[in-house]
Motif scaffolding. Structure first.
Motif, PDB file in Angstrom:
ATOM      1  N   GLU A 156      44.551  37.348  41.960  1.00  0.00           N
ATOM      2  CA  GLU A 156      44.927  36.024  41.470  1.00  0.00           C
ATOM      3  C   GLU A 156      43.806  35.539  40.540  1.00  0.00           C
ATOM      4  N   PRO A 157      44.063  34.472  39.749  1.00  0.00           N
ATOM      5  CA  PRO A 157      43.149  34.142  38.653  1.00  0.00           C
ATOM      6  C   PRO A 157      41.669  34.005  39.044  1.00  0.00           C
ATOM      7  N   ARG A 158      41.397  33.351  40.165  1.00  0.00           N
ATOM      8  CA  ARG A 158      39.986  33.159  40.548  1.00  0.00           C
ATOM      9  C   ARG A 158      39.305  34.500  40.818  1.00  0.00           C
ATOM     10  N   LEU A 159      40.029  35.381  41.472  1.00  0.00           N
ATOM     11  CA  LEU A 159      39.477  36.703  41.778  1.00  0.00           C
ATOM     12  C   LEU A 159      39.382  37.558  40.521  1.00  0.00           C
ATOM     13  N   GLU A 160      40.369  37.394  39.631  1.00  0.00           N
ATOM     14  CA  GLU A 160      40.325  38.143  38.370  1.00  0.00           C
ATOM     15  C   GLU A 160      39.065  37.756  37.597  1.00  0.00           C
ATOM     16  N   LYS A 161      38.749  36.482  37.630  1.00  0.00           N
ATOM     17  CA  LYS A 161      37.567  35.977  36.913  1.00  0.00           C
ATOM     18  C   LYS A 161      36.290  36.546  37.555  1.00  0.00           C
ATOM     19  N   ILE A 162      36.250  36.515  38.859  1.00  0.00           N
ATOM     20  CA  ILE A 162      35.068  37.070  39.544  1.00  0.00           C
ATOM     21  C   ILE A 162      34.937  38.547  39.216  1.00  0.00           C
ATOM     22  N   SER A 163      36.058  39.251  39.258  1.00  0.00           N
ATOM     23  CA  SER A 163      36.028  40.677  38.955  1.00  0.00           C
ATOM     24  C   SER A 163      35.529  40.918  37.522  1.00  0.00           C
ATOM     25  N   ASP A 164      36.042  40.143  36.572  1.00  0.00           N
ATOM     26  CA  ASP A 164      35.617  40.303  35.175  1.00  0.00           C
ATOM     27  C   ASP A 164      34.122  40.018  35.036  1.00  0.00           C
ATOM     28  N   ASP A 165      33.664  38.952  35.664  1.00  0.00           N
ATOM     29  CA  ASP A 165      32.248  38.596  35.571  1.00  0.00           C
ATOM     30  C   ASP A 165      31.368  39.700  36.153  1.00  0.00           C
ATOM     31  N   LEU A 166      31.836  40.236  37.269  1.00  0.00           N
ATOM     32  CA  LEU A 166      31.051  41.308  37.898  1.00  0.00           C
ATOM     33  C   LEU A 166      30.984  42.527  36.988  1.00  0.00           C
ATOM     34  N   ALA A 167      32.109  42.863  36.403  1.00  0.00           N
ATOM     35  CA  ALA A 167      32.131  44.033  35.510  1.00  0.00           C
ATOM     36  C   ALA A 167      31.200  43.797  34.322  1.00  0.00           C
ATOM     37  N   LYS A 168      31.241  42.585  33.787  1.00  0.00           N
ATOM     38  CA  LYS A 168      30.343  42.279  32.663  1.00  0.00           C
ATOM     39  C   LYS A 168      28.890  42.388  33.086  1.00  0.00           C
ATOM     40  N   GLY A 169      28.624  42.076  34.330  1.00  0.00           N
ATOM     41  CA  GLY A 169      27.256  42.146  34.846  1.00  0.00           C
ATOM     42  C   GLY A 169      26.832  43.554  35.224  1.00  0.00           C
ATOM     43  N   GLY A 170      27.690  44.535  34.994  1.00  0.00           N
ATOM     44  CA  GLY A 170      27.305  45.923  35.253  1.00  0.00           C
ATOM     45  C   GLY A 170      27.707  46.418  36.637  1.00  0.00           C
ATOM     46  N   TYR A 171      28.387  45.600  37.410  1.00  0.00           N
ATOM     47  CA  TYR A 171      28.866  46.053  38.724  1.00  0.00           C
ATOM     48  C   TYR A 171      30.204  46.786  38.565  1.00  0.00           C
ATOM     49  N   HIS A 172      30.700  47.321  39.651  1.00  0.00           N
ATOM     50  CA  HIS A 172      31.941  48.110  39.618  1.00  0.00           C
ATOM     51  C   HIS A 172      32.960  47.566  40.623  1.00  0.00           C
ATOM     52  N   PRO A 173      33.449  46.355  40.402  1.00  0.00           N
ATOM     53  CA  PRO A 173      34.454  45.818  41.320  1.00  0.00           C
ATOM     54  C   PRO A 173      35.727  46.658  41.248  1.00  0.00           C
TER      55      PRO A 173
END
Ligand SMILES: Cc1cc2nc3c(=O)[nH]c(=O)nc-3n(C[C@H](O)[C@H](O)[C@H](O)COP(=O)(O)OP(=O)(O)OC[C@H]3O[C@@H](n4cnc5c(N)ncnc54)[C@H](O)[C@@H]3O)c2cc1C
Ligand code: SF4
Length: 517
Positions: A156-173
């Motif tokens: 859902e949108p909030r989780l999608e945003k967290i996932s995107d932010d994490l990916a941008k930060g170099g993590y692998h959600p």
């Protein structure tokens, strides 16, 4: 009363229910003994107060801690066992979990079988339990012989945003593997309605892929399968040689009944399986059935877990939250030489659930109120591997009651994982969104009673001196006794255990089919 069966399976949860499902098509006469009943379908299934505050579906059992102090374990005696309430996060262990791993507090031992040995059974279990996932996103994942049977449950949108932010930060959600019968491509016909009352609740519409709905109910019309509910197994009896179980003693409706099966598979959950074996001591097995090695009941594990709600000013309107996982700290990192574990989401907090889970959370209620707090929380579940320590064990007393002695291991790793989560959250900008006050986190260490992930009391191995079961999950010391629940785990890894129990039950099922011819 004595009745004869080809196979008697004791316990209808992830292990026993799945084994029954697998063996049913063999045509052999199967008796499934379950101490609970079917979980009632009622509005309370989806109501946080009865579920979390009143403990409506928790057994009335009393267990005792190392000091003899009694507590109510969070165990669930129903057809389907703990899977009726589970979050259906159906993870495979990582390949390295099958090998030896060094941890801060000691060694997580190697399994006698490899990830490759389990892989086909994981695939089969994922098919049976309709696991939704997206292979290739999580770098710690092992090789797969086939894709997930269902596409991943969307964020859902909030989780999608967290996932995107994490990916941008170099993590692998990654999209968390999930056993719910959700068909996002055809919502009008989807059995699952994607609701907020899943993780920790029974599913009112029977859309959770639990062992009751998936494995046991489809068998009930079969003439060769008999399910007896309200049938608590209290003891196993053997012949004079001590090599063969000849009687399964059941307490039902206040009566003692005895059943006979050529093969007997115990699958009552790690603590209760140890309890049955320990309470089945005899002249030939003076320390408990199959316990010549003194290993039955030892090496109890249940994960070093934390539930953490991160608050920020931004609302979190997610309904089904258990869609994201992070395994960037599953193994040692450049900053820390030991594994820390898995981060995943836990069911979305609501005010009642929070009140039930942790009364001290209400300390900030005057400012926000629990409802506000719940609406703004993003809820994480942190899992660190705990170690199979021989002194962490189940024993029974003269009355047959369970005593649980546990000293938690790998607290340092769990603490590091928590620190990493905090770093991650700041990284995702949650702190920046939080204009008026600093983010704060709520940390819920799981007490002894939180035995949802219990495992390890009858570990399998090749050496009868150090293990209870052989690699087919047959007791070394008996010819017809198997243990097919999470008891067999020699170590627990840092992901949820149910899929491994299901996969193993299918593996043992194949062995039993061959054995029975
Ligand atoms: C709230 C909650 C959330 C969870 N979430 C997840 C998750 O998201 N992912 C995951 O992988 N795992 C999860 N788990 C854990 C998972 O449910 C267990 O690991 C799994 O069900 C264990 O399978 P089992 O066969 O060992 O035991 P169970 O599934 O508990 O089955 C044991 C069965 O034996 C029966 N029984 C007990 N004693 C007797 C007796 N004496 N005679 C006859 N029958 C008996 C019980 O009634 C029960 O039906 C969760 C558990 C809980 C409680
Ligand atoms: S999310 Fe789906 S499977 Fe879970 S409780 Fe709701 S309807 Fe049932």
């Amino acid at each position: 009363m004595t009745e004869d069966y080809d196979v008697i399976i004791i316990g209808s949860g992830a292990g026993g229910g799945t084994l029954a499902y697998d063996l049913a098509s063999s045509g052999k006469r199967i008796l499934l003994l379950e101490r609970g009943d079917f979980l009632p379908r009622e509005l309370e299934n989806w109501d946080a107060k009865p579920v979390f505050v009143d403990g409506r579906y928790i057994s009335k059992d009393t267990w005792f801690d190392r000091d003899g102090k009694q507590f109510q374990p969070q165990v669930h005696y129903f057809v389907g066992g703990a899977t009726k309430l589970y979050g259906a996060a159906l993870y495979r262990l990582r390949p390295q979990d099958f090998g030896e791993i060094k941890h801060a507090d000691g060694i997580s031992p190697a399994w006698p079988l490899s990830y490759e040995d389990f892989e086909p059974w994981y695939s089969a279990a994922e098919r049976l339990y309709q696991v939704h996932g997206n292979a290739g996103e999580d770098p710690t994942e092992g090789p797969r012989s086939e894709p997930y049977p269902w596409p991943a449950v969307s964020h859902e949108p909030r989780l999608e945003k967290i996932s995107d932010d994490l990916a941008k930060g170099g993590y692998h959600p990654f999209h968390a593997p999930c056993g719910i019968m959700l068909n996002e491509a055809d919502r009008p016909r989807s059995i699952c309605i994607r609701c907020a009352t899943c993780d920790g609740y029974p599913c009112l519409v029977h859309a959770k892929a639990d062992a009751d709905v998936i494995a046991v109910r489809p068998l009930l019309a079969r003439p060769n399968v008999t399910l007896l509910t309200g049938a608590e197994v209290t003891r196993l009896e053997t012949d004079d040689s001590g090599r063969t179980v000849t009687g399964v003693v059941v307490s039902r409706d206040g009566n003692r009944e005895v059943y006979r099966g050529d093969i007997v598979a115990v699958s009552t959950g790690a603590a209760n399986s140890a309890k049955i074996l320990l309470n089945s001591a005899s002249d030939k097995h003076p320390n408990g059935l199959a316990n010549g090695s003194d290993q039955v009941g030892r090496n109890y594990m249940f994960h070093n877990c934390k539930a953490v709600a991160a608050l920020s000013k931004e609302r979190n309107d997610t309904v089904f939250q258990k869609t994201l996982g992070i395994n960037d700290f599953y193994s040692a990192t450049k900053d820390y030489e030991y594994p820390m574990g898995n981060i995943q989401m836990v069911g979305k907090s609501n005010a009642e659930a929070m009140r039930g889970e942790q009364p001290q959370l209400t300390w900030f209620a005057p400012e926000w109120g629990l409802t506000d707090t719940a609406q703004h929380s993003v809820d994480f579940w942190l899992t660190t591997e705990d170690l199979p320590v021989p002194e962490n064990r189940v024993t029974t007393d003269n009355d047959g009651n369970v005593h649980l002695t546990v000293t938690m291991t790998n607290n340092e790793e769990a603490g590091r994982l928590y620190e990493e989560l905090k770093k991650i959250l700041n990284h995702t900008g949650m702190a920046a969104h939080h204009v008026f006050r600093k983010n704060f986190y709520m940390d819920m260490a799981i007490p002894l009673a939180g035995c949802a992930h219990q495992a390890g009391t009858c570990r399998f191995g090749t050496d009868p001196a150090t293990s209870v079961l052989d690699t087919d999950c047959k007791a070394h010391e008996l010819d017809n006794l198997y243990v097919v629940d999470t008891s067999f785990f020699p170590s627990i890894g840092a992901v949820n255990p149910a899929l491994t129990a299901m996969a193993n039950a299918l593996r043992v099922g194949e062995h039993l089919r061959q054995r029975m011819g």
